[in-house]
Motif scaffolding. Structure first.
Motif, PDB file in Angstrom:
ATOM      1  N   ALA A 308     -13.384 -15.057 -17.008  1.00 54.44           N
ATOM      2  CA  ALA A 308     -13.688 -16.413 -16.553  1.00 54.44           C
ATOM      3  C   ALA A 308     -12.612 -16.949 -15.621  1.00 54.44           C
ATOM      4  CB  ALA A 308     -13.854 -17.344 -17.754  1.00 54.44           C
ATOM      5  N   ARG A 309     -11.386 -16.469 -15.765  1.00 56.74           N
ATOM      6  CA  ARG A 309     -10.281 -16.959 -14.944  1.00 56.74           C
ATOM      7  C   ARG A 309     -10.150 -16.217 -13.621  1.00 56.74           C
ATOM      8  NH1 ARG A 309      -6.785 -16.133 -20.255  1.00 56.74           N
ATOM      9  NH2 ARG A 309      -8.329 -14.454 -20.262  1.00 56.74           N
ATOM     10  N   THR A 310     -10.901 -15.144 -13.443  1.00 53.69           N
ATOM     11  CA  THR A 310     -10.802 -14.334 -12.225  1.00 53.69           C
ATOM     12  C   THR A 310     -11.531 -14.987 -11.074  1.00 53.69           C
ATOM     13  OG1 THR A 310     -10.483 -12.190 -13.302  1.00 53.69           O
ATOM     14  CG2 THR A 310     -11.594 -12.169 -11.179  1.00 53.69           C
ATOM     15  N   ARG A 311     -10.867 -15.030  -9.926  1.00 55.65           N
ATOM     16  CA  ARG A 311     -11.498 -15.480  -8.688  1.00 55.65           C
ATOM     17  C   ARG A 311     -11.671 -14.250  -7.793  1.00 55.65           C
ATOM     18  NH1 ARG A 311     -11.465 -21.072  -7.917  1.00 55.65           N
ATOM     19  NH2 ARG A 311     -11.986 -20.708  -5.740  1.00 55.65           N
ATOM     20  N   MET A 312     -12.904 -13.968  -7.399  1.00 55.04           N
ATOM     21  CA  MET A 312     -13.185 -12.790  -6.589  1.00 55.04           C
ATOM     22  C   MET A 312     -14.042 -13.185  -5.400  1.00 55.04           C
ATOM     23  SD  MET A 312     -14.737  -9.081  -7.758  1.00 55.04           S
ATOM     24  CE  MET A 312     -14.699  -7.694  -6.613  1.00 55.04           C
ATOM     25  N   LEU A 313     -13.609 -12.798  -4.209  1.00 57.73           N
ATOM     26  CA  LEU A 313     -14.284 -13.119  -2.954  1.00 57.73           C
ATOM     27  C   LEU A 313     -14.329 -11.865  -2.082  1.00 57.73           C
ATOM     28  CD1 LEU A 313     -12.329 -16.425  -2.188  1.00 57.73           C
ATOM     29  CD2 LEU A 313     -14.567 -16.260  -3.275  1.00 57.73           C
ATOM     30  N   TYR A 314     -14.986 -11.961  -0.952  1.00 64.49           N
ATOM     31  CA  TYR A 314     -14.997 -10.838  -0.012  1.00 64.49           C
ATOM     32  C   TYR A 314     -15.317 -11.339   1.391  1.00 64.49           C
ATOM     33  CZ  TYR A 314     -20.114 -11.030  -0.659  1.00 64.49           C
ATOM     34  OH  TYR A 314     -21.417 -11.443  -0.725  1.00 64.49           O
ATOM     35  N   ASP A 315     -14.992 -10.522   2.393  1.00 66.51           N
ATOM     36  CA  ASP A 315     -15.441 -10.753   3.765  1.00 66.51           C
ATOM     37  C   ASP A 315     -15.981  -9.428   4.291  1.00 66.51           C
ATOM     38  OD1 ASP A 315     -13.217  -9.224   4.559  1.00 66.51           O
ATOM     39  OD2 ASP A 315     -11.996 -10.971   5.032  1.00 66.51           O
ATOM     40  N   GLU A 316     -16.106  -9.281   5.593  1.00 69.56           N
ATOM     41  CA  GLU A 316     -16.724  -8.081   6.151  1.00 69.56           C
ATOM     42  C   GLU A 316     -15.926  -6.819   5.872  1.00 69.56           C
ATOM     43  OE1 GLU A 316     -17.402  -8.650  10.269  1.00 69.56           O
ATOM     44  OE2 GLU A 316     -18.984 -10.141   9.998  1.00 69.56           O
ATOM     45  N   ARG A 317     -14.606  -6.921   5.733  1.00 68.24           N
ATOM     46  CA  ARG A 317     -13.767  -5.730   5.609  1.00 68.24           C
ATOM     47  C   ARG A 317     -12.952  -5.664   4.323  1.00 68.24           C
ATOM     48  NH1 ARG A 317     -13.472  -7.340  10.961  1.00 68.24           N
ATOM     49  NH2 ARG A 317     -14.134  -5.777  12.498  1.00 68.24           N
ATOM     50  N   HIS A 318     -12.881  -6.758   3.571  1.00 66.52           N
ATOM     51  CA  HIS A 318     -11.984  -6.794   2.429  1.00 66.52           C
ATOM     52  C   HIS A 318     -12.674  -7.307   1.179  1.00 66.52           C
ATOM     53  CE1 HIS A 318      -9.431  -7.357   6.046  1.00 66.52           C
ATOM     54  NE2 HIS A 318      -8.601  -6.538   5.410  1.00 66.52           N
ATOM     55  N   VAL A 319     -12.074  -6.947   0.056  1.00 67.06           N
ATOM     56  CA  VAL A 319     -12.408  -7.532  -1.242  1.00 67.06           C
ATOM     57  C   VAL A 319     -11.139  -8.208  -1.747  1.00 67.06           C
ATOM     58  CG1 VAL A 319     -12.967  -7.027  -3.653  1.00 67.06           C
ATOM     59  CG2 VAL A 319     -14.213  -5.884  -1.817  1.00 67.06           C
ATOM     60  N   TYR A 320     -11.308  -9.435  -2.261  1.00 69.69           N
ATOM     61  CA  TYR A 320     -10.155 -10.199  -2.753  1.00 69.69           C
ATOM     62  C   TYR A 320     -10.358 -10.525  -4.223  1.00 69.69           C
ATOM     63  CZ  TYR A 320      -9.889 -10.954   2.278  1.00 69.69           C
ATOM     64  OH  TYR A 320      -9.851 -10.772   3.638  1.00 69.69           O
ATOM     65  N   ILE A 321      -9.308 -10.336  -4.999  1.00 68.66           N
ATOM     66  CA  ILE A 321      -9.395 -10.678  -6.410  1.00 68.66           C
ATOM     67  C   ILE A 321      -8.022 -11.154  -6.877  1.00 68.66           C
ATOM     68  CG2 ILE A 321      -9.081  -8.252  -7.095  1.00 68.66           C
ATOM     69  CD1 ILE A 321     -10.843  -8.869  -9.562  1.00 68.66           C
ATOM     70  N   ASN A 322      -7.987 -12.373  -7.368  1.00 76.65           N
ATOM     71  CA  ASN A 322      -6.769 -12.959  -7.938  1.00 76.65           C
ATOM     72  C   ASN A 322      -5.557 -12.845  -7.016  1.00 76.65           C
ATOM     73  OD1 ASN A 322      -8.183 -13.741 -10.223  1.00 76.65           O
ATOM     74  ND2 ASN A 322      -7.739 -11.826 -11.300  1.00 76.65           N
ATOM     75  N   GLY A 323      -5.798 -13.149  -5.731  1.00 79.22           N
ATOM     76  CA  GLY A 323      -4.700 -13.203  -4.772  1.00 79.22           C
ATOM     77  C   GLY A 323      -4.317 -11.880  -4.150  1.00 79.22           C
TER      78      GLY A 323
END
Length: 377
Positions: A308-323
């Motif tokens: 629940a505390r994890t923030r996960m995002l993405y764009d065309e080339r990357h995956v981002y998770i917890n900074g």
């Protein structure tokens, strides 16, 4: 989520309709947005959480004579006023991180980009409790969970504040509309719409808020992150000035040095992915009071669920998770994007991942960012 399907949460509007008609434009009152709504967090549990160091909480009390008192938690139970005392409010921030039911509630608002979702604040108030007429610089949904609250709202042109008050209370609030919200009713307000909510009896209100960084704040954060990579991007070339003439104005900054500095910064920013990566890492950074608990012994990979505390995002080339960020492409990138969008993966999806992707998922499990689960997302 199908953005073209009507939702009771939005009063029968589809998310696409709501976003085009109301988002950042005008308020919307929704009666019975959540049917059979009850407080998801009992009062006793809420007061208990307000006493913990890692939970952000505030106490607002309206004293006799109209004076306001603001205190920051944590609060020992005996430090809080009694239930039968009117006019006080306890605000507990980030409740989506501390309660699974509140986290699921926030998930219903994911028709707005995850990068904008902030948290759920619970406001517990006794009769007459409130925080005074004010405005927020972000979008907010105000969901009545228990009891009744009277809301007055208005487009406020005079944003001056009352002096010598510990809260940002408007000095000249002018209400244009007024409603009493019952459990399950919800009010959406765009940024800078002034509002004043007063409890009619004991009540709980849930504020689903959205982050809206200021341009200057965003620039500072991104430049700090880019600065870490600047030496690699700009190179180690030294400043040289073989044509520098003797000067009678030694304090003047040489034009060649200014040009050299501009070129150094431009070179550091030449790679567009550098800025993209800095933004993704910043937006996925957990709040300062968040930490993760690694499992005693990670289970074999199966169905997965984001913490629940994890923030996960993405764009065309990357995956981002917890900074943190990873380059991703092809089948693995599609898999990680599904994990970010749905906050979970079925066991068959995980089984089809590449060896590298499975190793990365396992490392996230070991960090406590992702959990194995029996549930299908």
């Amino acid at each position: 989520m199908h953005t073209d399907r009507p939702l009771p949460l939005l009063g029968g509007l589809a998310p696409a309709q709501f976003m085009s008609r109301h988002w950042q434009r005008k308020p919307l009152l929704i009666r019975q947005a959540v049917a059979d709504m009850r407080a998801l967090v009992p009062r006793a549990r809420l007061l208990e959480l307000a006493g913990e160091e890692h939970v952000e909480s505030r106490l607002v009390v309206q004293e006799p004579g109209g004076r306001w008192r603001l205190q920051h938690g944590p609060f020992a139970r005996r430090a809080l006023p009694p239930r039968n005392r009117p006019g006080w409010t306890l605000l507990v921030q980030g409740m989506d991180l501390h309660d699974a039911a509140v986290h699921r509630l926030m998930g219903q608002f994911r028709f707005v980009p995850e990068a904008r979702l902030d948290d759920v604040m619970i406001s517990y108030a006794t009769d007459g409790g409130g925080v005074g007429p004010h405005f927020d610089s972000y979008d907010v949904f105000l969901l009545q969970a228990e009891g009744r609250r009277r809301w007055r709202i208005g487009r406020q042109h005079d944003l001056s504040l009352q002096p010598d008050v510990p809260l940002k209370i408007l000095a000249h609030f002018e209400a244009e509309e007024e409603w009493v919200l019952e459990p399950g009713d919800m009010l959406y307000l765009p940024p800078r719409w002034a509002h004043d909510g007063i409890a009619e009896g004991e009540c709980q209100t849930y504020s689903i808020g959205f982050r809206s960084p200021a341009r200057g704040e965003l620039a500072r954060e991104l430049l700090q992150r880019i600065a870490e990579d600047a030496p690699d991007e700009a190179g180690e070339a030294l400043y040289r000035d073989p044509r520098q003439a003797a000067t009678e104005t030694p304090a003047a900054v040489p034009a060649e040095m200014l040009r050299f500095a501009r070129e150094a910064v431009a070179t550091a920013l030449r790679d567009p992915q550098l800025l993209d990566r800095a933004l993704g890492e910043y937006l996925s950074e957990p709040k300062p009071n968040v930490w993760f608990e690694p499992p005693d012994q990670p289970l074999p990979l199966g169905a997965l669920q984001l913490d629940a505390r994890t923030r996960m995002l993405y764009d065309e080339r990357h995956v981002y998770i917890n900074g943190e960020s990873w380059r991703a492409a092809g089948r693995d990138a599609r898999l990680m994007r599904r994990l970010a969008d749905r906050r979970g993966l079925a066991a068959r999806e995980v089984a089809g991942a590449s060896e590298d992707a499975r190793a990365l998922l396992m490392s996230w499990c070991e960090a406590g960012w992702v959990h194995t689960t029996d549930e299908t997302p």
